[in-house]
Write a protein that holds these residues in place. Structure first.
Motif, PDB file in Angstrom:
ATOM      1  N   GLY A  95      -4.456  -9.859  -9.461  1.00 46.79           N
ATOM      2  CA  GLY A  95      -3.235 -10.508  -9.004  1.00 46.79           C
ATOM      3  C   GLY A  95      -1.989  -9.678  -9.269  1.00 46.79           C
ATOM      4  O   GLY A  95      -0.865 -10.170  -9.105  1.00 46.79           O
ATOM      5  N   GLU A  96      -2.162  -8.411  -9.637  1.00 53.13           N
ATOM      6  CA  GLU A  96      -1.036  -7.530  -9.957  1.00 53.13           C
ATOM      7  C   GLU A  96      -0.505  -6.895  -8.674  1.00 53.13           C
ATOM      8  O   GLU A  96      -1.137  -6.009  -8.092  1.00 53.13           O
ATOM      9  N   GLY A  97       0.674  -7.338  -8.236  1.00 53.63           N
ATOM     10  CA  GLY A  97       1.234  -6.865  -6.980  1.00 53.63           C
ATOM     11  C   GLY A  97       1.579  -5.395  -6.970  1.00 53.63           C
ATOM     12  O   GLY A  97       1.560  -4.750  -5.912  1.00 53.63           O
ATOM     13  N   SER A  98       1.891  -4.821  -8.134  1.00 54.16           N
ATOM     14  CA  SER A  98       2.266  -3.405  -8.175  1.00 54.16           C
ATOM     15  C   SER A  98       1.101  -2.507  -7.776  1.00 54.16           C
ATOM     16  O   SER A  98       1.310  -1.417  -7.229  1.00 54.16           O
ATOM     17  N   TYR A  99      -0.128  -2.948  -8.018  1.00 60.09           N
ATOM     18  CA  TYR A  99      -1.282  -2.147  -7.602  1.00 60.09           C
ATOM     19  C   TYR A  99      -1.362  -2.079  -6.075  1.00 60.09           C
ATOM     20  O   TYR A  99      -1.680  -1.033  -5.507  1.00 60.09           O
ATOM     21  N   ARG A 100      -1.081  -3.179  -5.426  1.00 55.94           N
ATOM     22  CA  ARG A 100      -1.100  -3.168  -3.961  1.00 55.94           C
ATOM     23  C   ARG A 100       0.004  -2.256  -3.421  1.00 55.94           C
ATOM     24  O   ARG A 100      -0.190  -1.557  -2.429  1.00 55.94           O
ATOM     25  N   GLU A 101       1.150  -2.251  -4.070  1.00 53.38           N
ATOM     26  CA  GLU A 101       2.235  -1.368  -3.642  1.00 53.38           C
ATOM     27  C   GLU A 101       1.814   0.096  -3.736  1.00 53.38           C
ATOM     28  O   GLU A 101       2.126   0.905  -2.850  1.00 53.38           O
ATOM     29  N   VAL A 102       1.100   0.449  -4.805  1.00 58.15           N
ATOM     30  CA  VAL A 102       0.603   1.819  -4.951  1.00 58.15           C
ATOM     31  C   VAL A 102      -0.372   2.147  -3.823  1.00 58.15           C
ATOM     32  O   VAL A 102      -0.306   3.226  -3.211  1.00 58.15           O
ATOM     33  N   ALA A 103      -1.282   1.214  -3.533  1.00 54.11           N
ATOM     34  CA  ALA A 103      -2.260   1.441  -2.469  1.00 54.11           C
ATOM     35  C   ALA A 103      -1.575   1.600  -1.115  1.00 54.11           C
ATOM     36  O   ALA A 103      -1.903   2.507  -0.335  1.00 54.11           O
ATOM     37  N   GLU A 104      -0.619   0.728  -0.819  1.00 54.29           N
ATOM     38  CA  GLU A 104       0.056   0.774   0.478  1.00 54.29           C
ATOM     39  C   GLU A 104       0.883   2.047   0.638  1.00 54.29           C
ATOM     40  O   GLU A 104       0.847   2.693   1.695  1.00 54.29           O
ATOM     41  N   LYS A 105       1.628   2.409  -0.395  1.00 58.05           N
ATOM     42  CA  LYS A 105       2.455   3.614  -0.303  1.00 58.05           C
ATOM     43  C   LYS A 105       1.587   4.859  -0.171  1.00 58.05           C
ATOM     44  O   LYS A 105       1.925   5.795   0.569  1.00 58.05           O
ATOM     45  N   SER A 106       0.459   4.863  -0.863  1.00 60.10           N
ATOM     46  CA  SER A 106      -0.447   6.004  -0.768  1.00 60.10           C
ATOM     47  C   SER A 106      -1.082   6.091   0.615  1.00 60.10           C
ATOM     48  O   SER A 106      -1.330   7.189   1.128  1.00 60.10           O
ATOM     49  N   LEU A 107      -1.350   4.947   1.237  1.00 60.52           N
ATOM     50  CA  LEU A 107      -1.867   4.950   2.605  1.00 60.52           C
ATOM     51  C   LEU A 107      -0.806   5.423   3.595  1.00 60.52           C
ATOM     52  O   LEU A 107      -1.090   6.214   4.501  1.00 60.52           O
ATOM     53  N   LEU A 108       0.416   4.952   3.428  1.00 54.12           N
ATOM     54  CA  LEU A 108       1.487   5.363   4.332  1.00 54.12           C
ATOM     55  C   LEU A 108       1.730   6.869   4.272  1.00 54.12           C
ATOM     56  O   LEU A 108       2.123   7.483   5.265  1.00 54.12           O
ATOM     57  N   SER A 109       1.470   7.467   3.114  1.00 52.91           N
ATOM     58  CA  SER A 109       1.718   8.904   2.970  1.00 52.91           C
ATOM     59  C   SER A 109       0.784   9.742   3.838  1.00 52.91           C
ATOM     60  O   SER A 109       1.066  10.916   4.100  1.00 52.91           O
ATOM     61  N   VAL A 110      -0.344   9.164   4.272  1.00 50.00           N
ATOM     62  CA  VAL A 110      -1.291   9.909   5.117  1.00 50.00           C
ATOM     63  C   VAL A 110      -1.537   9.179   6.435  1.00 50.00           C
ATOM     64  O   VAL A 110      -2.549   9.415   7.095  1.00 50.00           O
ATOM     65  N   SER A 111      -0.628   8.311   6.829  1.00 48.44           N
ATOM     66  CA  SER A 111      -0.842   7.517   8.043  1.00 48.44           C
ATOM     67  C   SER A 111      -0.970   8.395   9.280  1.00 48.44           C
ATOM     68  O   SER A 111      -1.801   8.127  10.161  1.00 48.44           O
TER      69      SER A 111
END
Length: 293
Positions: free
Chosen positions: A156-172
């Motif tokens: 339930g830690e939202g900061s982990y999802r932010e890390v995942a999303e930002k890391s995905l956007l970096s290679v979109s």
């Protein structure tokens, strides 16, 4: 003279193998693989993990530890710990996975652009590399994109999802232009845009029976979690319907089916198409801990 043998032990490679062995043990119903995964995990923790400083060294050989800090060690061993947790529901594995996730962010995460550097920040480095090509082994960043998404769902830690999303956007752009270059990251995309389901198992008496059922068949975007350790607040609220009566919940988000104490019923749920319509009588929104009738 015998040939030279490469007998070093790497935290990273063991992390990938531990996850694979734990998964194989459950899916193939062969306890040997699961026990091998647990033994390997214990070895790496005992030889390469320093709990005092929360650091994971990269290599061990004949009693010597190199002390090198590499993102693949943290992120691959995070994966092994997380999968082993789902296979056993031993909360100590999840606790270590969370610690590794936090340390990897502190040591390797590119806060500006997303993704994870290969090594720690050091004064003698001209620049830090970030590998973004999945080959025989996935890149640390690709593993992170998936694992932080999964940990966000479990804890339930939202900061982990932010890390995942930002890391995905970096290679979109790379994913759009050459998706096979980042095959592991495609798993993260599928997980993040989908609706992951969770089988939550409360209680210990019939835990093994429920685990066997939960690991049977298709497992796309399905997580298996317990109610102890660093799980989400919502998950911790789910309890046995009666003391000593192991209970399973099938949840998507914060909506769960009614609690079930029969593993065969859970098996039937898992055979159904999760995308199909479910009757209101079999679902219940659970804002707080369920109260047995």
């Amino acid at each position: 003279m015998p040939p030279a043998t490469d007998d070093k032990v790497l935290a990273s490679w063991n992390g990938l193998m531990i996850g694979a062995m734990a998964r194989a043990g459950r899916i193939l119903k062969d306890e040997r693989y699961l026990k091998a995964a647990e033994r390997a995990h214990a070895f790496v923790v005992n030889k390469l993990w320093d709990p005092a400083s929360s650091t994971l060294s990269h290599r061990w050989r004949e009693g010597h530890v190199d002390g090198s800090q590499q993102s693949e060690s943290y992120l691959y061993f995070l994966r092994g710990s997380r999968v082993l947790y789902e296979a056993t529901l031993n909360p100590s594995y999840l606790s270590l996975a969370v610690t590794l996730a936090d340390r990897a962010i502190a040591l390797f995460y590119d806060k500006l652009n997303g993704g994870f550097f290969d090594g720690e920040d050091r004064d003698d480095l001209v620049f830090r590399l970030k590998d973004d090509y999945d080959s025989a082994t996935p890149t640390p960043s690709s593993v992170a994109r998936f694992e932080y998404g999964v940990l966000s769902e479990i804890t339930g830690e939202g900061s982990y999802r932010e890390v995942a999303e930002k890391s995905l956007l970096s290679v979109s752009d790379t994913i759009r232009q050459s998706p096979t270059q980042l095959a592991e990251s495609l798993k993260a995309v599928s997980f993040m845009v989908g609706k992951p389901a969770r089988v939550v198992i409360a209680g210990a008496k019939q835990r093994e029976e429920f685990l066997k059922v939960a690991w049977t068949g298709l497992r796309h975007n399905l997580l298996v979690v317990g109610t102890e350790g660093p799980v989400s607040k919502f998950t911790r609220q789910l309890e046995e319907v009666k003391p000593g009566q192991t209970t399973a919940y099938y949840c998507v988000g914060q909506t769960c089916r009614l609690p079930e104490t029969n593993p065969e019923v859970l098996a039937e749920w898992l055979r159904e198409d999760r995308g199909s319509e479910k009757s209101p009588e079999t679902e219940v929104e659970i804002p707080s801990a369920p109260t047995p009738e």
